[in-house]
Design a protein around this motif. Structure first.
Motif, mmCIF file in Angstrom:
data_model
loop_
_atom_site.group_PDB
_atom_site.id
_atom_site.type_symbol
_atom_site.label_atom_id
_atom_site.label_comp_id
_atom_site.label_asym_id
_atom_site.label_seq_id
_atom_site.Cartn_x
_atom_site.Cartn_y
_atom_site.Cartn_z
ATOM 1 N N SER A 107 -25.927 -45.186 63.772
ATOM 2 C CA SER A 107 -26.434 -46.098 62.188
ATOM 3 C C SER A 107 -27.795 -45.363 61.448
ATOM 4 O O SER A 107 -28.163 -44.643 62.493
ATOM 5 N N ASN A 108 -27.510 -45.455 60.193
ATOM 6 C CA ASN A 108 -28.679 -43.933 59.761
ATOM 7 C C ASN A 108 -28.654 -43.218 59.650
ATOM 8 O O ASN A 108 -29.418 -42.329 59.635
ATOM 9 N N LEU A 149 -23.743 -55.864 49.277
ATOM 10 C CA LEU A 149 -24.243 -56.312 47.908
ATOM 11 C C LEU A 149 -25.348 -55.928 47.367
ATOM 12 O O LEU A 149 -26.083 -56.493 46.429
ATOM 13 N N GLY A 153 -25.381 -53.666 53.956
ATOM 14 C CA GLY A 153 -26.678 -53.575 52.537
ATOM 15 C C GLY A 153 -25.261 -53.689 51.497
ATOM 16 O O GLY A 153 -25.084 -52.985 50.096
ATOM 17 N N ASN A 194 -16.366 -63.932 50.233
ATOM 18 C CA ASN A 194 -16.397 -62.795 50.030
ATOM 19 C C ASN A 194 -15.357 -62.367 51.013
ATOM 20 O O ASN A 194 -14.550 -60.768 50.545
ATOM 21 N N ARG A 217 -23.180 -69.094 53.431
ATOM 22 C CA ARG A 217 -22.680 -69.907 52.960
ATOM 23 C C ARG A 217 -20.615 -70.009 53.128
ATOM 24 O O ARG A 217 -20.553 -68.775 52.662
ATOM 25 N N GLN A 269 -22.904 -45.913 60.718
ATOM 26 C CA GLN A 269 -23.306 -47.194 59.862
ATOM 27 C C GLN A 269 -24.640 -46.728 59.288
ATOM 28 O O GLN A 269 -24.934 -46.519 59.782
ATOM 29 N N GLN A 272 -28.521 -56.065 49.027
ATOM 30 C CA GLN A 272 -28.586 -57.374 49.390
ATOM 31 C C GLN A 272 -29.553 -58.527 48.337
ATOM 32 O O GLN A 272 -30.174 -58.423 47.883
ATOM 33 N N PHE A 318 -28.259 -59.526 59.309
ATOM 34 C CA PHE A 318 -29.469 -59.574 59.399
ATOM 35 C C PHE A 318 -30.264 -60.625 59.151
ATOM 36 O O PHE A 318 -29.632 -61.161 58.105
ATOM 37 N N LYS A 334 -22.951 -60.100 54.895
ATOM 38 C CA LYS A 334 -24.046 -61.130 55.118
ATOM 39 C C LYS A 334 -23.622 -62.363 54.529
ATOM 40 O O LYS A 334 -23.755 -61.947 53.174
ATOM 41 N N SER A 335 -23.475 -63.528 55.122
ATOM 42 C CA SER A 335 -23.430 -64.716 54.209
ATOM 43 C C SER A 335 -23.833 -66.209 55.620
ATOM 44 O O SER A 335 -22.615 -66.179 56.275
ATOM 45 N N ARG A 395 -19.314 -68.866 50.517
ATOM 46 C CA ARG A 395 -19.313 -67.421 50.136
ATOM 47 C C ARG A 395 -18.588 -66.252 51.242
ATOM 48 O O ARG A 395 -17.570 -65.591 51.146
ATOM 49 N N ASP A 423 -20.986 -58.062 63.685
ATOM 50 C CA ASP A 423 -22.245 -57.513 63.726
ATOM 51 C C ASP A 423 -23.330 -58.316 63.925
ATOM 52 O O ASP A 423 -24.019 -58.318 62.766
HETATM 53 P P1 NDP Z 1 -25.332 -57.339 52.178
HETATM 54 O O1 NDP Z 1 -25.752 -56.363 50.894
HETATM 55 O O2 NDP Z 1 -24.164 -58.100 52.561
HETATM 56 O O3 NDP Z 1 -26.359 -59.096 50.991
HETATM 57 C C1 NDP Z 1 -27.045 -60.385 51.727
HETATM 58 C C2 NDP Z 1 -27.411 -61.219 50.825
HETATM 59 O O4 NDP Z 1 -26.260 -61.170 49.716
HETATM 60 C C3 NDP Z 1 -28.112 -62.251 51.354
HETATM 61 O O5 NDP Z 1 -29.407 -62.837 50.886
HETATM 62 C C4 NDP Z 1 -26.493 -63.428 50.399
HETATM 63 O O6 NDP Z 1 -27.174 -64.541 50.988
HETATM 64 C C5 NDP Z 1 -26.185 -62.429 49.705
HETATM 65 N N1 NDP Z 1 -24.901 -62.903 49.286
HETATM 66 C C6 NDP Z 1 -23.562 -62.586 50.174
HETATM 67 N N2 NDP Z 1 -22.321 -63.240 49.224
HETATM 68 C C7 NDP Z 1 -22.929 -63.411 47.729
HETATM 69 C C8 NDP Z 1 -21.954 -64.012 47.017
HETATM 70 N N3 NDP Z 1 -20.308 -64.135 46.968
HETATM 71 N N4 NDP Z 1 -22.625 -64.340 46.192
HETATM 72 C C9 NDP Z 1 -23.623 -64.630 46.147
HETATM 73 N N5 NDP Z 1 -24.901 -63.995 47.249
HETATM 74 C C10 NDP Z 1 -23.788 -63.314 47.850
HETATM 75 O O7 NDP Z 1 -26.633 -56.886 52.856
HETATM 76 P P2 NDP Z 1 -27.416 -57.306 54.046
HETATM 77 O O8 NDP Z 1 -28.912 -56.141 54.481
HETATM 78 O O9 NDP Z 1 -27.603 -58.248 55.354
HETATM 79 O O10 NDP Z 1 -26.101 -55.693 54.420
HETATM 80 C C11 NDP Z 1 -25.354 -56.655 55.497
HETATM 81 C C12 NDP Z 1 -25.169 -56.444 57.177
HETATM 82 O O11 NDP Z 1 -25.077 -55.062 57.631
HETATM 83 C C13 NDP Z 1 -26.614 -56.892 57.989
HETATM 84 O O12 NDP Z 1 -26.120 -58.825 58.278
HETATM 85 C C14 NDP Z 1 -26.028 -56.638 59.333
HETATM 86 O O13 NDP Z 1 -25.169 -56.718 59.933
HETATM 87 C C15 NDP Z 1 -26.229 -55.247 58.458
HETATM 88 N N6 NDP Z 1 -27.472 -54.153 58.311
HETATM 89 C C16 NDP Z 1 -27.660 -52.957 59.644
HETATM 90 C C17 NDP Z 1 -28.878 -52.456 58.689
HETATM 91 C C18 NDP Z 1 -28.398 -50.934 59.606
HETATM 92 O O14 NDP Z 1 -29.586 -50.278 59.985
HETATM 93 N N7 NDP Z 1 -27.624 -50.349 60.770
HETATM 94 C C19 NDP Z 1 -29.078 -52.603 58.186
HETATM 95 C C20 NDP Z 1 -29.342 -54.154 57.540
HETATM 96 C C21 NDP Z 1 -27.950 -54.544 57.467
HETATM 97 P P3 NDP Z 1 -26.208 -65.649 51.271
HETATM 98 O O15 NDP Z 1 -26.586 -65.714 53.491
HETATM 99 O O16 NDP Z 1 -27.005 -66.772 51.050
HETATM 100 O O17 NDP Z 1 -24.796 -66.005 50.755
#
Ligand code: NDP
Length: 274
Positions: free
Chosen positions: A139-140, A190, A188, A240, A233, A161, A192, A24, A230-231, A236, A48
């Motif tokens: 989802s949701n 973490l 989510g 993770n 980097r 999901q 986000q 995302f 999601k990351s 990470r 995903d």
């Molecule tokens: P997450 O809870 O996975 O958080 C992602 C954030 O955490 C990013 O800003 C990332 O930054 C940061 N992060 C990741 N790993 C670390 C770490 N080890 N230390 C510090 N910061 C970290 O949020 P998402 O909303 O992205 O949820 C995960 C996935 O779920 C999405 O990417 C998507 O595929 C799915 N999703 C589905 C939804 C739905 O409606 N079905 C809605 C939202 C998400 P960085 O990239 O800079 O590391």
């Protein structure tokens, strides 16, 4: 790498890796390609995406750039709200396949239950029968959305999901899903980014000598919930996934569960208007 291949068995017998990479907001093409191919190269086997993320093309390229064969990857995408309906679902699915440069999906999800349209699921059932989708999911979905769907359709969703993290454990939805053999999957996980400010998570990070993210993701697995942080980097993405070499005690699992305040960080599925 063996542990990342750890799988849950879904209600149709398909095995789904319990840990994957979220994408995302990964809209930069190069960044997306690199994140996906790196994750796969170090052992991730579950990716995903969603049509609304605008990165299916890059995800497809990332898969091609990796050293992993398509058939060894559990690839997930989602149908966007404006594409709900029978014919529009078939068309949207075709576009998704084309962008991902693949001829099947491991799982296809209805992204949001609003607008609720039973014809969407019927089209997905057709695609499932044609064997171009291996797993149908949603989802949701709240409990009543699931009940509505199951009342009118032949194939039960295998996965739901949903937003899931220590502030929002959706106990009722989780129990309902367990009862009906629908696997819960956390988006989510973490929060986000918000999880890093929770004092208990900091305390447990020190206690287990693991990062806060690792504690949160390990907690998902021990709760029986599939998780897709999601990351983009590399460090990470790698750390993770290092969650298979420790176990959170029952007492600490309970303490994390007690952080639940039924607070969402994302939208309520009933109130979305996008
Ligand atoms: P997450 O809870 O996975 O958080 C992602 C954030 O955490 C990013 O800003 C990332 O930054 C940061 N992060 C990741 N790993 C670390 C770490 N080890 N230390 C510090 N910061 C970290 O949020 P998402 O909303 O992205 O949820 C995960 C996935 O779920 C999405 O990417 C998507 O595929 C799915 N999703 C589905 C939804 C739905 O409606 N079905 C809605 C939202 C998400 P960085 O990239 O800079 O590391």
């Amino acid at each position: 790498m063996q542990p990342l291949g750890e799988k849950v068995i879904l209600n149709n017998g398909v095995k789904m890796p319990s840990f994957g990479l979220g994408t995302f907001k990964v809209t930069d093409e190069k960044e997306c390609i690199q994140a996906v191919s790196y994750a796969l190269d170090i052992g991730y086997r579950h990716i995903d995406t969603a049509s609304i993320y605008g990165n299916e093309l890059a995800v497809g390229k990332g898969i091609k750039e990796s050293s992993v064969k398509r058939e060894d990857i559990f690839l997930v995408s989602k149908l966007w709200n404006s594409d709900q309906g029978y014919d529009s679902t078939l068309r949207a699915f075709e576009k998704t396949l084309k962008k991902l440069d693949t001829d099947y999906l491991d799982m296809y999800l209805i992204h949001w239950p609003k607008p609720f349209n039973i014809e969407t699921w019927k089209a997905m059932e057709r695609l499932y029968d044609e064997k171009v989708i291996k797993v149908l999911g949603v989802s949701n979905f709240k409990m009543y959305h699931l009940e509505d769907l199951m009342a009118y359709t032949n194939i039960k969703p295998a996965v739901n999901q949903v937003e899931y993290h220590p502030w929002f454990i959706q106990k009722e939805v989780h129990e309902f899903c367990q009862l009906h053999k629908i696997q819960l999957e956390a988006w989510g996980p973490l929060m986000q980014g918000k999880i890093f400010d929770i004092p208990l998570m900091k305390e447990l990070s020190e206690k287990y000598n693991k990062t806060i993210a690792q504690i949160a993701l390990r907690w998902d697995l021990q709760m029986g919930v599939v998780t897709i942080p999601k990351s983009t980097r590399p460090e990470r993405i790698k750390s993770n996934a290092e969650i298979y070499d420790f176990v959170i005690s029952d007492e600490d699992m309970k303490r994390i569960g007690e952080l639940n305040i039924s607070k969402r960080i994302g939208p309520d599925p009933d109130s979305i208007n996008f």
